[in-house]
Design a protein around this motif. Sequence first.
Motif, PDB file in Angstrom:
ATOM      1  N   GLY A  67     -18.493 -28.618  11.913  1.00 22.34           N
ATOM      2  CA  GLY A  67     -17.127 -28.469  12.411  1.00 22.34           C
ATOM      3  C   GLY A  67     -16.900 -29.200  13.718  1.00 22.34           C
ATOM      4  N   MET A  68     -17.927 -29.281  14.560  1.00 23.19           N
ATOM      5  CA  MET A  68     -17.782 -29.998  15.825  1.00 23.19           C
ATOM      6  C   MET A  68     -17.521 -31.477  15.577  1.00 23.19           C
ATOM      7  N   TRP A  69     -18.260 -32.065  14.616  1.00 26.39           N
ATOM      8  CA  TRP A  69     -18.001 -33.477  14.323  1.00 26.39           C
ATOM      9  C   TRP A  69     -16.622 -33.674  13.711  1.00 26.39           C
ATOM     10  N   LEU A  70     -16.246 -32.819  12.779  1.00 26.24           N
ATOM     11  CA  LEU A  70     -14.941 -32.950  12.134  1.00 26.24           C
ATOM     12  C   LEU A  70     -13.810 -32.883  13.154  1.00 26.24           C
ATOM     13  N   MET A  71     -13.908 -31.928  14.071  1.00 26.73           N
ATOM     14  CA  MET A  71     -12.839 -31.758  15.055  1.00 26.73           C
ATOM     15  C   MET A  71     -12.847 -32.887  16.082  1.00 26.73           C
ATOM     16  N   TYR A  72     -14.038 -33.313  16.502  1.00 22.53           N
ATOM     17  CA  TYR A  72     -14.134 -34.382  17.496  1.00 22.53           C
ATOM     18  C   TYR A  72     -13.618 -35.699  16.928  1.00 22.53           C
ATOM     19  N   ALA A  73     -14.068 -36.055  15.721  1.00 17.88           N
ATOM     20  CA  ALA A  73     -13.670 -37.332  15.130  1.00 17.88           C
ATOM     21  C   ALA A  73     -12.168 -37.372  14.853  1.00 17.88           C
ATOM     22  N   ARG A  74     -11.621 -36.255  14.363  1.00 14.77           N
ATOM     23  CA  ARG A  74     -10.174 -36.224  14.092  1.00 14.77           C
ATOM     24  C   ARG A  74      -9.384 -36.340  15.392  1.00 14.77           C
ATOM     25  N   THR A  75      -9.824 -35.633  16.424  1.00 20.35           N
ATOM     26  CA  THR A  75      -9.129 -35.674  17.710  1.00 20.35           C
ATOM     27  C   THR A  75      -9.258 -37.046  18.353  1.00 20.35           C
ATOM     28  N   GLU A  76     -10.425 -37.675  18.208  1.00 25.98           N
ATOM     29  CA  GLU A  76     -10.626 -39.002  18.768  1.00 25.98           C
ATOM     30  C   GLU A  76      -9.643 -40.000  18.160  1.00 25.98           C
ATOM     31  N   ALA A  77      -9.437 -39.918  16.866  1.00 28.17           N
ATOM     32  CA  ALA A  77      -8.486 -40.827  16.211  1.00 28.17           C
ATOM     33  C   ALA A  77      -7.068 -40.594  16.724  1.00 28.17           C
ATOM     34  N   ILE A  78      -6.693 -39.341  16.933  1.00 23.08           N
ATOM     35  CA  ILE A  78      -5.354 -39.017  17.434  1.00 23.08           C
ATOM     36  C   ILE A  78      -5.174 -39.552  18.853  1.00 23.08           C
ATOM     37  N   VAL A  79      -6.189 -39.353  19.699  1.00 23.71           N
ATOM     38  CA  VAL A  79      -6.106 -39.788  21.098  1.00 23.71           C
ATOM     39  C   VAL A  79      -6.033 -41.309  21.188  1.00 23.71           C
ATOM     40  N   ILE A  80      -6.848 -42.003  20.409  1.00 22.02           N
ATOM     41  CA  ILE A  80      -6.837 -43.475  20.439  1.00 22.02           C
ATOM     42  C   ILE A  80      -5.489 -44.010  19.989  1.00 22.02           C
ATOM     43  N   GLU A  81      -4.913 -43.392  18.971  1.00 20.47           N
ATOM     44  CA  GLU A  81      -3.593 -43.834  18.512  1.00 20.47           C
ATOM     45  C   GLU A  81      -2.519 -43.577  19.565  1.00 20.47           C
TER      46      GLU A  81
END
Length: 370
Positions: A75-89
């Motif tokens: 879950g930590m990877w799922l949440m981090y990777a999804r949030t990273e994509a949102i922040v970069i966009e």
Amino acid sequence: MRRSTVIFIAALAVFVAVITVMAGAGMISTSFVKTLGMTLCLCLAAVAMDLVWGYAGILSLGHMAFFALGGYMIGMWLMYARTEAIVIEALSGQPLPATPEEIRQGIGNQIFGVIGTSDIPWVWGFAHSLPLQLLLVVLVPGVLAGLFAWLAFRSRVTGVYLSILTQAGTLALALHLFQNDSGLRGNNGLSGLQNLPGVSASQDATSLWLFWASALALAAGYLLAAWVVGGKFGSVIRAIRDDEQRVRFLGYPVEGFKLFVFTLTAVIAAIAGALYYPQAGIINPAEMMPIASIYLAVWVAIGGRGRLYGAVIGAAVVSLLSSWFTGGRAPSIPLGFYTIDWVDWWQVLLGLVFVLVTLLAPRGIGGLFK
């Protein structure tokens, strides 16, 4: 054992094929496919419980803690990777490209702003890497289980005292994770896990992929458990279950056998949790409270402990019935002076079934197929 294993694997393959065809034809909903996928994960956890309790005689009331830890790791990877994509966009529209520190700060704000901080805790140090987090799915529960088992078994803690220790340890871990400074968002837990980062497929396809992965994990876990209990090792752990002192006097390293089984089943439960929570979509510390591990033991007892297929039957039947009763689909029963609402009375019914099975059918549902 070989015959029942072949029958089980064949039945599982037919089940997966039927559900795949029905899902592709639109005959069943995406939510029901997710429910079936989560049920398969619970069946895998039940196989682990049957191996440690039904065959080795170790009644652990904390194995769902390892199940939840596996969910937290992925879950930590799922949440981090999804949030990273949102922040970069979100930062892509700035005149200057965002620095790695700005991206990290944005990720921290998005994930941990709900608990009043923007700092990423040290426990999230590998959350950016899927291979490392997958490794932690195995290592974290395995190390914790191995350490606990080594301390308990070398002190020759057995029976109800060991069960109490596993329950107390699980409660302590859950209470720690409820705190905001645990590094895992406290009571809020991890959410949005159903969205796989970098996957543009629909929820229908994603749910079917996770269903296949859950079925494959159940098949592999069942084959592993059948192999473990099918040879001399299985004979030894059954002997430990029946008369530990005699096995010790015969010269077998009892503590080593118990340590291996306890750690192995903890890892199996963690893998089941790592597949369960991306389908559930959320995980919080309540998932590892001792009541969850008690439910796991009840499933195995109802299905028939000491039979791997019995554990699967018990977990599947009880978890699906629980979803039906608590989901409001079971009709209420008006008695005139009182109306039985199954959302409130399901646990009472489950308790009665457990008592009746223990008294009248100690071999469980699986005993009917022997």
